[in-house]
Enzyme design. Sequence first.
Site, PDB file in Angstrom:
ATOM      1  N   ALA A  46       0.844  -1.205   0.055  1.00  0.00           N
ATOM      2  CA  ALA A  46      -0.085   0.071   0.105  1.00  0.00           C
ATOM      3  C   ALA A  46       0.859   1.190  -0.032  1.00  0.00           C
ATOM      4  O   ALA A  46       0.517   2.371  -0.597  1.00  0.00           O
ATOM      5  CB  ALA A  46      -1.081  -0.100   1.165  1.00  0.00           C
ATOM      6  N   GLU A  47       1.654   1.231   0.790  1.00  0.00           N
ATOM      7  CA  GLU A  47       2.625   2.228   0.848  1.00  0.00           C
ATOM      8  C   GLU A  47       4.571   1.586   1.018  1.00  0.00           C
ATOM      9  O   GLU A  47       4.467   0.641   1.590  1.00  0.00           O
ATOM     10  CB  GLU A  47       2.737   3.468   1.697  1.00  0.00           C
ATOM     11  N   SER A  48       5.232   2.589   0.519  1.00  0.00           N
ATOM     12  CA  SER A  48       6.700   2.140   0.934  1.00  0.00           C
ATOM     13  C   SER A  48       7.302   3.496   1.422  1.00  0.00           C
ATOM     14  O   SER A  48       7.078   4.687   0.837  1.00  0.00           O
ATOM     15  CB  SER A  48       7.342   1.650  -0.353  1.00  0.00           C
ATOM     16  N   HIS A  77       0.464   4.307   8.758  1.00  0.00           N
ATOM     17  CA  HIS A  77       1.167   2.866   8.963  1.00  0.00           C
ATOM     18  C   HIS A  77       2.630   3.209   8.616  1.00  0.00           C
ATOM     19  O   HIS A  77       3.691   2.540   9.288  1.00  0.00           O
ATOM     20  CB  HIS A  77       0.267   1.635   8.585  1.00  0.00           C
TER      21      HIS A  77
END
Length: 310
Positions: A46-48, A77
Amino acid sequence: MQTLPFYIVDVFADQPYRGNQLAVFLQAGNLRTEQMQQIAQEIGFAESAFVLQDTATPAGYPARYFTVEYEVPFAGHPTLGTAFVLQQVLEKTSVPEVKLHLPVGTIPVSFSYDQQGQPDFLMMQQINPVLEEPLPADDLPLVLGLPGEALHPEFPVQVVSTGLPFLLIPLQRLEDMRQIHIKEEVLLAFLQKHHLFKTQREDGLSVALYLFCPETYQKDRQINARMLAYENGKVIEDAATGSANGCLLGYLLQHEYLGPGAVDILVEQGCEINRHATIRLQGQQHPNHQFDIRVGGQVQLISKGEWYVH
């Protein structure tokens, strides 16, 4: 060839392989924006997160977050997961707090530790929420694939942001949460109709849906939630969304959803996709529309390695 150290963690997870996955890259200051975006697409989470330097400025460790589609100025997160990696890898001591310097400003993350000196709950202080005017909910049942009575009649459908916007949608029953079925073309038309699509907003971000209800799978949780977003032509579901939970906390306080006064609850998310996440919300509303917004959870270290920079 240049390499970067990276770590994979599960965030909002009380044990490994739960919650939301995150890749954290250190020593990323020499990467171009295009390279960060390509790496985030390759990872596919979803994200890095990319930490630009190994020493903190007075404002904190500078960092940037990318989804598979674009850079975001804040996300929950990644903030907790990045702070955890920085404490474990760079700080290496039981520090009470790690600050991250993000495009939205400085976000402090506080730590508590267990008897073995390992991080337990991490809590982040989010910026003051912005609550937009409520939206009409007439076409939402069609978007969600639910009957009209699924929506809670006493609380509004409303966009809220603590750096990242979400459309807060209150439902009544857990059964309705399970039955949500969204078609891509219907969601896109809804977003465009209400000017919630990325090309229509000054921040360039599409507004994701955050649905919640007061019935839960686990008795010690107070709210069940799901995050659904339109990205790259598809509807994707997030296992745990810290930024959305900051928005949710602001919404709960503003509308006294749980009654007047301070809030200290546990939210379950990701249950429907078998990534059971636990998010803690603590906060209160002060005069003059000021809020104390704290969102937290546990982080599990999964793996580490080296990334070849191309």
